[in-house]
Structures are given as structure tokens and as C-alpha cells.
Design an enzyme around this catalytic site. Sequence first.
Site: not given
Length: 215
Positions: A110, A114, A206
Amino acid sequence: MNTTRRFRKLTVVEHPLVRHKVTMLRDRRTPKKIFKELVDEIAMLMAYEATADLPLEEIEVQTPLEQASGWQVSGKKLTLVPILRAGLGMVEGILRLVPSARVGHIGLYRDHDTLEPVDYYFKVPADVVERDFLVLDPMLATGGSAVSAITSLKRVGAVRIRFLCLVAAPEGVRRLEDAHPDVPVYCAALDRELNEHGYILPGLGDAGDRLFGTR
Ligand code: PRP
Ligand code: URA
């Protein structure tokens, strides 16, 4: 197992062992080694649910005492496709259940700004049309990575695809259902929402960093 009314193609695997293990995953104190073991175990339990409708064919076997009829899994060849990197953490557990499954790989990350996926690798076994695909990624957040991976698989001819994740955000499930309404989605927990950085709340942080110790 709970097929939610909110999302047509979503199944939340609610087995008590899965719920227990997901809670351990969420705990920030869970060390890397245990985190990896839990991801494998949950992936295995989820694959058990996601393969519940695999076709069988009847066969005969010889027991030490007599001939018996039994069953073997027939039909299409099962193929696991982890999305790199965190999806790798789910592969071993599922292979323990289905050792003959093939493994393809899709590399995506990713973009931090954005939040859109950037792809860098794609390799799946040949004879794609004949295969049943399980796409694996612990986290379904905005849904960008899952949509991109499944689009790439369809582009090379895949037709039977399921998506397995551990923790899903409603935003990601919606985006995936809109883009690929034919793809069943399985998760171990449907969480509340995304934060402003695209992280799932309450989530588990994460997944890649926790699996590989990179933070
Ligand atoms: C994480 C996760 C998914 C993706 C989910 O990967 O493993 O692939 O984010 O987010 P999305 O639904 O918003 O696309 P990341 O990009 O951090 O890469 P990594 O697996 O290499 O850590
Ligand atoms: N990717 C992760 O690893 N965790 C999140 O919460 C969102 C995306």
C-alpha cells in the site's frame, strides 16, 4: 459460522477457538513467534470452513479386515495465493490441512500516502481455469489490495476465487463486494472502521510488521 445480513458474500468464522485466538493476536504484548503461530492456526481453521463444499468422489479402500467405501476430494486443484508480504503468514497452516495445494504469489504494497496498492510481483501455477483459488491476506482494510489481487487473477483466467482474511473493515468488505460480487469473503473478525491512516480499528496493527518483526 455467521453469514452476515450486512454483506451478501461475507462469512464471519465465529468458532470459539477462532475468537479466542483473534483476541490473542490483537494483544500488543503477543510476541512475534506466538503471533505467527496464531496466524497459521486461525488460517487453518478458516480454511476448514472455506473448503466445506469441496466436491467429493466415492472410492473403495481395503482396510486390514475388508473392503470399504470411502471418499476423496475430487474436482479442481486448490491453489493458495498469499498477497505479499503478510499473506505468507497464512500459508503454512493451510498447507498442513491441504498439503497438495499449489501456491502462487502476488506482490503488493500500500502506498503510504494514497493507500492505493502498488503491484510488484505475480506468479501463479498454469492451467488457471482448472483451479480453485484461495487468496490470502490477514488484513482487509480499504480493500484496494484484495481488489487488485483478484483483478490480476481474473485477468489471467481464474474463475473460482475465494478471499480469506483474519480481520476485515466494513469499508474493505464493501469495496471488495462491489468490485467482485462473485467472490466469497471469509474473515475471523469484522471490525468497526478504518482510522484516518487506513488502519483497522480496533484491528491488530500492521500485520506484516508483527509477523516479520520489521518495526
Ligand atoms: C497490508 C495488508 C494488506 C493491505 C491491506 O499490507 O497485509 O495487503 O495492507 O490494506 P488495504 O485493504 O487498504 O489494501 P501492506 O501494504 O502493509 O504490505 P506488507 O504486507 O508488505 O506489510
Ligand atoms: N494493513 C495492516 O497490516 N493493518 C491494518 O490495520 C491495515 C492495513
